[in-house]
Design an enzyme around this catalytic site. Structure first.
Site, PDB file in Angstrom:
ATOM      1  CE1 TYR A 258      21.917  -1.165 -36.105  1.00  0.00           C
ATOM      2  CE2 TYR A 258      22.682  -3.339 -35.425  1.00  0.00           C
ATOM      3  CZ  TYR A 258      22.940  -2.023 -35.779  1.00  0.00           C
ATOM      4  OH  TYR A 258      24.234  -1.573 -35.817  1.00  0.00           O
TER       5      TYR A 258
ATOM      6  CD  GLU B  53      19.646 -16.664 -29.923  1.00  0.00           C
ATOM      7  OE1 GLU B  53      19.158 -16.361 -31.027  1.00  0.00           O
ATOM      8  OE2 GLU B  53      20.551 -17.519 -29.785  1.00  0.00           O
TER       9      GLU B  53
ATOM     10  CE1 TYR C 216      16.852  -2.919 -28.870  1.00  0.00           C
ATOM     11  CE2 TYR C 216      15.671  -2.798 -26.778  1.00  0.00           C
ATOM     12  CZ  TYR C 216      15.909  -2.307 -28.051  1.00  0.00           C
ATOM     13  OH  TYR C 216      15.215  -1.211 -28.502  1.00  0.00           O
ATOM     14  CB  VAL C 217      20.939  -1.286 -24.215  1.00  0.00           C
ATOM     15  CG1 VAL C 217      20.731   0.010 -23.423  1.00  0.00           C
ATOM     16  CG2 VAL C 217      21.714  -2.297 -23.372  1.00  0.00           C
TER      17      VAL C 217
ATOM     18  N   GLY D  88      25.282   3.807 -24.478  1.00  0.00           N
ATOM     19  CA  GLY D  88      26.421   4.667 -24.185  1.00  0.00           C
ATOM     20  C   GLY D  88      26.521   5.071 -22.729  1.00  0.00           C
TER      21      GLY D  88
ATOM     22  N   GLY E 262      26.668   2.614 -20.198  1.00  0.00           N
ATOM     23  CA  GLY E 262      27.263   1.522 -19.436  1.00  0.00           C
ATOM     24  C   GLY E 262      26.327   0.384 -19.082  1.00  0.00           C
TER      25      GLY E 262
ATOM     26  N   GLY F 136      24.886  -1.852 -21.122  1.00  0.00           N
ATOM     27  CA  GLY F 136      25.255  -3.069 -21.834  1.00  0.00           C
ATOM     28  C   GLY F 136      26.408  -3.782 -21.158  1.00  0.00           C
TER      29      GLY F 136
ATOM     30  CG  ASN G 121      25.857  -5.018 -35.078  1.00  0.00           C
ATOM     31  OD1 ASN G 121      26.005  -3.814 -34.895  1.00  0.00           O
ATOM     32  ND2 ASN G 121      24.980  -5.747 -34.416  1.00  0.00           N
TER      33      ASN G 121
ATOM     34  CE1 TYR H  91      28.621  -7.831 -27.033  1.00  0.00           C
ATOM     35  CE2 TYR H  91      28.694  -8.053 -29.411  1.00  0.00           C
ATOM     36  CZ  TYR H  91      27.989  -8.077 -28.229  1.00  0.00           C
ATOM     37  OH  TYR H  91      26.659  -8.370 -28.237  1.00  0.00           O
TER      38      TYR H  91
END
Length: 257
Positions: free
Chosen positions: A2, A59, A62-63, A69, A71, A73, A100, A107
């Site tokens: 990514y 660091e 990741y999900v 979408g 929740g 994260g 990104n 965030y």
């Protein structure tokens, strides 16, 4: 791939096991659903000489795509923030590539919980949406609850309270600011303004507050506004937590007009 940096990766399973689990140079927090791993956060401690305390650096977060979408994260970050508070860390930080956009939007969608670091509590419904402070119906009250906003960008960045008013003579003050505007002078400006307002337009003669001894920035703001450190309570209850804290106070006669 990514972040378009797959060609720079040299880590393999053996190296990760050695440095994370054997040498314990980092920690991993897993999100689990039905005993299945759906995401993780890899983090480690750093240190801030200015704060005199360790912090946590995130660091990797990741999900798995199929679980985004939902929740997970936010739940991982919530848990990581709780770990930072439990360990007495001065900050939780990470960085994100400027292109990104999905991560940046994620965030920015989160409430800033850094303002609760020393309170031992999380945000209420109103605090999750501070703009609601300006939509409340006005009614008589024995306390003042005000939002702190930046006029130029029409953004709410904190709030302040004048509460525990006793016989219209003494009250307590509390100020909270988003970490994103720390060091910009808004805390000092807001506290100085509400203190002067109370002494010039109400019958209050004394304003006081409690501050966690680790909250060096708030101590400095109070002292800039003329508050005096009046006492040191060891392992007392402050808001919803037990800690060492200072008592600061100011009298109307202390103000310079």
């Amino acid at each position: 791939d990514y972040e378009h940096m797959l060609d720079e990766v040299v880590a393999d399973e053996k190296l990760l096991e050695e440095w994370i689990f054997d040498k314990q140079k980092a920690e991993v927090l897993f999100a689990m659903v039905d005993d299945k791993e759906v995401g993780f956060a890899l983090f480690f401690h750093n240190f801030a000489t200015f704060l005199g305390r360790a912090g946590i650096y995130l660091e990797d977060l990741y999900v798995k795509p199929e679980y985004r979408g939902k929740g997970y994260g936010k739940a991982i970050l919530d848990k990581l923030a709780s770990i930072a508070v439990e360990r007495g860390c001065g900050r939780l930080e990470w960085w994100c590539l400027d292109w990104n956009k999905p991560s940046i939007d994620f965030y920015l969608s989160m409430p800033d919980k850094s303002i609760y670091t020393y309170w031992g509590k999380g945000p209420s419904k109103t605090e999750l949406n501070p703009e609601l402070l300006f939509e409340k119906e006005e009614r008589p009250t024995k306390s003042f609850h005000l939002g702190i906003s930046i006029k130029e960008i029409d953004k709410v960045v904190g709030d302040l309270w004048i509460y525990l008013i006793e016989k219209d003579r003494m009250a307590s003050v509390a100020v909270r600011l988003s970490k994103s505007v720390h060091g910009c002078g808004y805390g000092t400006e807001a506290l100085n303004a509400i203190t002067r307002f109370c002494f010039e337009h109400t019958e209050l003669q004394r304003i006081w507050t409690e501050v966690d001894v680790r909250n060096i920035a708030s101590c400095r703001i109070l002292e800039k506004c003329g508050y005096t450190k009046e006492g040191h309570i060891r392992q007392g209850k402050m808001i919803n937590t037990w800690c060492d804290y200072y008592i600061y106070g100011i009298l109307s006669s202390d103000m310079e007009y």
